[in-house]
Design a protein around this motif. Structure first.
Motif, PDB file in Angstrom:
ATOM      1  N   VAL A   1      63.994  66.701  61.145  1.00 37.31           N
ATOM      2  CA  VAL A   1      63.478  66.105  59.907  1.00 37.31           C
ATOM      3  C   VAL A   1      62.436  67.020  59.264  1.00 37.31           C
ATOM      4  O   VAL A   1      62.450  67.257  58.052  1.00 37.31           O
ATOM      5  N   LEU A   2      61.521  67.549  60.081  1.00 34.50           N
ATOM      6  CA  LEU A   2      60.481  68.432  59.548  1.00 34.50           C
ATOM      7  C   LEU A   2      61.070  69.733  59.008  1.00 34.50           C
ATOM      8  O   LEU A   2      60.611  70.256  57.984  1.00 34.50           O
ATOM      9  N   ASP A   3      62.093  70.257  59.686  1.00 33.02           N
ATOM     10  CA  ASP A   3      62.763  71.468  59.188  1.00 33.02           C
ATOM     11  C   ASP A   3      63.388  71.207  57.824  1.00 33.02           C
ATOM     12  O   ASP A   3      63.314  72.050  56.916  1.00 33.02           O
ATOM     13  N   SER A   4      64.007  70.046  57.682  1.00 27.70           N
ATOM     14  CA  SER A   4      64.625  69.693  56.406  1.00 27.70           C
ATOM     15  C   SER A   4      63.580  69.581  55.300  1.00 27.70           C
ATOM     16  O   SER A   4      63.786  70.050  54.179  1.00 27.70           O
ATOM     17  N   MET A   5      62.432  68.956  55.619  1.00 23.86           N
ATOM     18  CA  MET A   5      61.356  68.828  54.637  1.00 23.86           C
ATOM     19  C   MET A   5      60.777  70.196  54.275  1.00 23.86           C
ATOM     20  O   MET A   5      60.474  70.478  53.114  1.00 23.86           O
ATOM     21  N   ASP A   6      60.654  71.066  55.283  1.00 17.76           N
ATOM     22  CA  ASP A   6      60.134  72.415  55.033  1.00 17.76           C
ATOM     23  C   ASP A   6      61.103  73.206  54.154  1.00 17.76           C
ATOM     24  O   ASP A   6      60.675  73.945  53.260  1.00 17.76           O
ATOM     25  N   ASP A   7      62.408  73.045  54.412  1.00 17.79           N
ATOM     26  CA  ASP A   7      63.403  73.719  53.572  1.00 17.79           C
ATOM     27  C   ASP A   7      63.292  73.260  52.127  1.00 17.79           C
ATOM     28  O   ASP A   7      63.428  74.053  51.190  1.00 17.79           O
ATOM     29  N   HIS A   8      63.049  71.958  51.955  1.00 16.84           N
ATOM     30  CA  HIS A   8      62.930  71.419  50.607  1.00 16.84           C
ATOM     31  C   HIS A   8      61.691  71.985  49.898  1.00 16.84           C
ATOM     32  O   HIS A   8      61.750  72.382  48.731  1.00 16.84           O
ATOM     33  N   VAL A   9      60.572  72.021  50.617  1.00 17.97           N
ATOM     34  CA  VAL A   9      59.327  72.541  50.030  1.00 17.97           C
ATOM     35  C   VAL A   9      59.482  74.000  49.618  1.00 17.97           C
ATOM     36  O   VAL A   9      58.978  74.435  48.582  1.00 17.97           O
ATOM     37  N   ASN A  10      60.203  74.764  50.430  1.00 21.02           N
ATOM     38  CA  ASN A  10      60.338  76.206  50.192  1.00 21.02           C
ATOM     39  C   ASN A  10      61.645  76.577  49.499  1.00 21.02           C
ATOM     40  O   ASN A  10      62.073  77.731  49.539  1.00 21.02           O
ATOM     41  N   ASP A  11      62.268  75.570  48.858  1.00 18.41           N
ATOM     42  CA  ASP A  11      63.482  75.798  48.057  1.00 18.41           C
ATOM     43  C   ASP A  11      64.599  76.443  48.873  1.00 18.41           C
ATOM     44  O   ASP A  11      65.344  77.297  48.365  1.00 18.41           O
ATOM     45  N   ARG A  12      64.722  76.043  50.136  1.00 18.78           N
ATOM     46  CA  ARG A  12      65.814  76.549  50.955  1.00 18.78           C
ATOM     47  C   ARG A  12      66.876  75.476  51.206  1.00 18.78           C
ATOM     48  O   ARG A  12      67.852  75.733  51.909  1.00 18.78           O
ATOM     49  N   SER A  13      66.697  74.305  50.651  1.00 21.89           N
ATOM     50  CA  SER A  13      67.649  73.223  50.865  1.00 21.89           C
ATOM     51  C   SER A  13      68.967  73.531  50.167  1.00 21.89           C
ATOM     52  O   SER A  13      68.993  74.214  49.141  1.00 21.89           O
ATOM     53  N   PRO A  14      70.077  73.034  50.712  1.00 29.18           N
ATOM     54  CA  PRO A  14      71.359  73.198  50.030  1.00 29.18           C
ATOM     55  C   PRO A  14      71.298  72.573  48.639  1.00 29.18           C
ATOM     56  O   PRO A  14      70.569  71.595  48.421  1.00 29.18           O
ATOM     57  N   PRO A  15      72.031  73.115  47.676  1.00 21.95           N
ATOM     58  CA  PRO A  15      72.012  72.547  46.321  1.00 21.95           C
ATOM     59  C   PRO A  15      72.431  71.077  46.337  1.00 21.95           C
ATOM     60  O   PRO A  15      73.320  70.686  47.087  1.00 21.95           O
ATOM     61  N   LYS A  16      71.760  70.272  45.520  1.00 20.31           N
ATOM     62  CA  LYS A  16      72.131  68.868  45.419  1.00 20.31           C
ATOM     63  C   LYS A  16      73.468  68.741  44.688  1.00 20.31           C
ATOM     64  O   LYS A  16      73.759  69.497  43.758  1.00 20.31           O
ATOM     65  N   LEU A  17      74.255  67.773  45.117  1.00 20.97           N
ATOM     66  CA  LEU A  17      75.543  67.540  44.474  1.00 20.97           C
ATOM     67  C   LEU A  17      75.349  66.572  43.317  1.00 20.97           C
ATOM     68  O   LEU A  17      74.935  65.428  43.513  1.00 20.97           O
ATOM     69  N   SER A  18      75.637  67.035  42.113  1.00 21.32           N
ATOM     70  CA  SER A  18      75.446  66.223  40.916  1.00 21.32           C
ATOM     71  C   SER A  18      76.734  65.519  40.524  1.00 21.32           C
ATOM     72  O   SER A  18      77.836  66.032  40.725  1.00 21.32           O
ATOM     73  N   THR A  19      76.590  64.337  39.945  1.00 20.52           N
ATOM     74  CA  THR A  19      77.749  63.603  39.431  1.00 20.52           C
ATOM     75  C   THR A  19      78.215  64.159  38.093  1.00 20.52           C
ATOM     76  O   THR A  19      79.295  63.809  37.622  1.00 20.52           O
ATOM     77  N   GLY A  20      77.398  65.011  37.471  1.00 16.24           N
ATOM     78  CA  GLY A  20      77.717  65.511  36.140  1.00 16.24           C
ATOM     79  C   GLY A  20      77.157  64.643  35.034  1.00 16.24           C
ATOM     80  O   GLY A  20      77.244  64.993  33.861  1.00 16.24           O
ATOM     81  N   LEU A  21      76.586  63.504  35.402  1.00 13.51           N
ATOM     82  CA  LEU A  21      75.947  62.602  34.443  1.00 13.51           C
ATOM     83  C   LEU A  21      74.481  62.454  34.848  1.00 13.51           C
ATOM     84  O   LEU A  21      74.179  61.936  35.929  1.00 13.51           O
ATOM     85  N   ALA A  22      73.573  62.934  34.006  1.00 12.02           N
ATOM     86  CA  ALA A  22      72.150  62.993  34.363  1.00 12.02           C
ATOM     87  C   ALA A  22      71.592  61.624  34.715  1.00 12.02           C
ATOM     88  O   ALA A  22      70.836  61.474  35.690  1.00 12.02           O
ATOM     89  N   ASP A  23      71.942  60.611  33.935  1.00 11.99           N
ATOM     90  CA  ASP A  23      71.396  59.275  34.190  1.00 11.99           C
ATOM     91  C   ASP A  23      71.943  58.672  35.483  1.00 11.99           C
ATOM     92  O   ASP A  23      71.240  57.953  36.191  1.00 11.99           O
ATOM     93  N   LEU A  24      73.203  58.981  35.803  1.00 12.38           N
ATOM     94  CA  LEU A  24      73.776  58.488  37.055  1.00 12.38           C
ATOM     95  C   LEU A  24      73.125  59.183  38.239  1.00 12.38           C
ATOM     96  O   LEU A  24      72.872  58.554  39.279  1.00 12.38           O
ATOM     97  N   ASP A  25      72.814  60.476  38.104  1.00 16.12           N
ATOM     98  CA  ASP A  25      72.095  61.187  39.170  1.00 16.12           C
ATOM     99  C   ASP A  25      70.746  60.534  39.433  1.00 16.12           C
ATOM    100  O   ASP A  25      70.333  60.363  40.584  1.00 16.12           O
ATOM    101  N   LYS A  26      70.044  60.176  38.362  1.00 15.18           N
ATOM    102  CA  LYS A  26      68.745  59.522  38.521  1.00 15.18           C
ATOM    103  C   LYS A  26      68.899  58.156  39.170  1.00 15.18           C
ATOM    104  O   LYS A  26      68.059  57.729  39.967  1.00 15.18           O
ATOM    105  N   LEU A  27      69.966  57.470  38.829  1.00 15.69           N
ATOM    106  CA  LEU A  27      70.193  56.123  39.345  1.00 15.69           C
ATOM    107  C   LEU A  27      70.436  56.137  40.853  1.00 15.69           C
ATOM    108  O   LEU A  27      69.838  55.359  41.602  1.00 15.69           O
ATOM    109  N   ILE A  28      71.302  57.039  41.320  1.00 11.91           N
ATOM    110  CA  ILE A  28      71.681  57.031  42.737  1.00 11.91           C
ATOM    111  C   ILE A  28      70.923  58.066  43.561  1.00 11.91           C
ATOM    112  O   ILE A  28      71.006  58.070  44.789  1.00 11.91           O
ATOM    113  N   GLY A  29      70.173  58.968  42.888  1.00  7.53           N
ATOM    114  CA  GLY A  29      69.468  60.007  43.629  1.00  7.53           C
ATOM    115  C   GLY A  29      70.383  61.114  44.107  1.00  7.53           C
ATOM    116  O   GLY A  29      70.210  61.641  45.205  1.00  7.53           O
ATOM    117  N   TYR A  30      71.375  61.479  43.317  1.00  5.00           N
ATOM    118  CA  TYR A  30      72.367  62.501  43.639  1.00  5.00           C
ATOM    119  C   TYR A  30      73.285  62.032  44.772  1.00  5.00           C
ATOM    120  O   TYR A  30      73.052  61.020  45.424  1.00  5.00           O
TER     121      TYR A  30
END
Length: 465
Positions: free
Chosen positions: A168-197
């Motif tokens: 869990v800490l490794d995942s959080m550290d990756d997120h802080v340092n922009d090493r996390s895998p790219p988030k998968l987007s639905t292609g609809l900005a409002d739907l991404d906000k609704l479900i959190g990607y």
């Protein structure tokens, strides 16, 4: 030594399967269950062995004895075309005892790890060959390595919660340092906000009445992950032919009127240019499709595993769950769909990807004020709602003023990682797509309670502590 021999040990895979059947034949059901609980079909490289393990697991799930005859009753033919009974009998005959099952299982697990290590190298090499940005190559490789950390030797069926903390800490550290895998987007900005990607290892149910646009939404999400983000997608289209889905993709990506495409002679030069651009995007995309009608979960699972092994896999779509064939004629339709739903949920965890599962709704919303659907309206089985990590309901009322103008609501009625709410999108039916409209909304406490005004048992279906 052949390539297949380098990637797995046939004796080890067959040794595990033979030990399971021998222990069952000898009346040691506890040992058989212990072995099965420590393996998954993904551990087996040979497709016949994976299919036989699935048949064995299915027998145990039905409290049936496990022997060559019963596994042959569950699945008659293996992917190679051989009969299951004959192959199972041969394996059982060739394994002298169950004494070495743990050693066999460890070898199978270790070779599964080796294959994943090879895949990490292949993915990295392909990223370099395709001139992808270094950050993207590193992120993809890191995700593949993270999947490796999830593998464990046979026998390690539990762990202390504190052992999970570093992950869990490794995942959080990756997120802080922009090493996390790219988030998968639905292609609809409002739907991404609704479900959190879109999240890995999740089952996302998209429900709607016929013609509401659920297939259109799912296909658009698949295009976002594959065409736009460069991921790999697999579509099981049990209702719509592959040609029709391809036409819809061209219309959506190129902004071409579907009705105009039906009369190709009338298309103008500018429209042909847009078709060319859309076709170019599709040719570059790693998106695969199977429109064979009546596929069973065993077949879907086998195909998905093959695609992941050969191409990698980022997302999968099943259109729709009610058309997946049952593995047994003895089940009622409700029970059959429930088992299919649970199998899809388990497959999302096994493959480590989001799976979009389309589902029909019953007629209850048509008699409800506002006609807005609820997760409990999912047809065939309440198990679908229970298994889902998120339930998206596509609501388009053509009789309302907003509906006449193409306004469609996408309602998040169940979300493990996001509060319930909805977003409004603009339906562009002529282009087989949706576009963002006016933002997303969280439901108020009063609205949430109103949606929960259903029979007592329905209020708690799908909720987990």
């Amino acid at each position: 030594m052949s390539r297949n021999r380098e990637l797995y040990l046939p004796e080890a895979e067959q040794g595990v399967l033979g030990a399971i059947m021998l222990s069952s034949l000898n009346g040691d059901l506890a040992l058989a269950q212990d072995i099965v609980s420590q393996m998954t079909s993904a551990d087996f490289y040979h497709l016949d062995n994976a299919a036989l393990f699935d048949a064995i697991s299915d027998c145990m799930g039905r409290d049936m004895p496990v022997d060559p005859v019963t596994v042959g009753m569950v699945q008659r033919i293996l992917p190679s075309g051989d009969t299951t009974t004959a192959y199972a009998a041969e394996i059982t005959h060739n394994v002298p005892s169950t004494a070495n099952w743990r050693s066999y299982a460890q070898q199978v697990k270790k070779w599964a790890v080796i294959r994943q290590i090879i895949d990490v190298g292949r993915i990295t090499h392909e990223g370099v060959a395709d001139n992808l940005p270094a950050d993207e190559i590193v992120a993809t490789a890191q995700q593949a390595l993270a999947d490796l950390r999830d593998l464990h030797d046979a026998g390690a069926n539990y762990k202390r919660l504190s052992d999970v903390v570093p992950k869990v800490l490794d995942s959080m550290d990756d997120h802080v340092n922009d090493r996390s895998p790219p988030k998968l987007s639905t292609g609809l900005a409002d739907l991404d906000k609704l479900i959190g990607y879109l999240r890995q290892k999740t089952m996302v149910v998209i429900g709607g009445r016929p013609g509401s646009g659920k297939t259109m939404l799912a296909l658009q999400i698949m295009q976002s992950v594959t065409v736009t983000a460069g991921g790999t997608g697999l579509i099981f289209s049990l209702e719509m032919a592959e040609e029709e889905l391809c036409v819809r993709s061209i219309a959506s990506l190129g902004g071409i009127d579907l009705r105009r495409m039906e009369n190709a002679k009338g298309l103008e030069a500018e429209e042909w240019n847009r078709i060319g651009v859309a076709v170019g995007k599709i040719k570059q995309a790693e998106i695969y499709i199977n429109d064979t009608p009546g596929l069973s979960m065993k077949q879907i699972r086998s195909i998905a595993r093959e695609v992941k092994r050969d191409h990698g896999l980022s997302i999968m779509m099943v259109d729709y769950v009610g058309l997946v064939a049952s593995d047994s004629s003895s089940y009622s339709r409700t029970d059959a769909v429930g088992k299919i739903s649970t199998a899809l949920k388990n497959l999302s965890k096994e493959l480590g990807i989001p799976i979009l599962v389309l589902a029909q709704l019953n007629r209850n919303p048509t008699s409800r004020p506002g006609k807005k659907p609820q997760a409990s309206d999912l047809r065939d089985s309440g198990q679908i709602e229970q298994d889902a990590d998120a339930v998206l309901l596509v609501h388009h009322d053509p009789e309302s003023e907003a509906g006449e103008n193409g306004v469609t609501e996408i309602i998040l009625d169940k979300g493990r990682q996001a509060p319930v709410g909805f977003c409004r999108v603009q339906r562009q039916g002529q282009y087989a797509r949706f576009v963002d409209l006016v933002g997303y909304h969280m439901l108020s406490d009063e609205e949430v309670e109103m949606r929960r005004e259903r029979p007592f048992a329905e209020q708690y279906r799908g909720k987990r502590a």
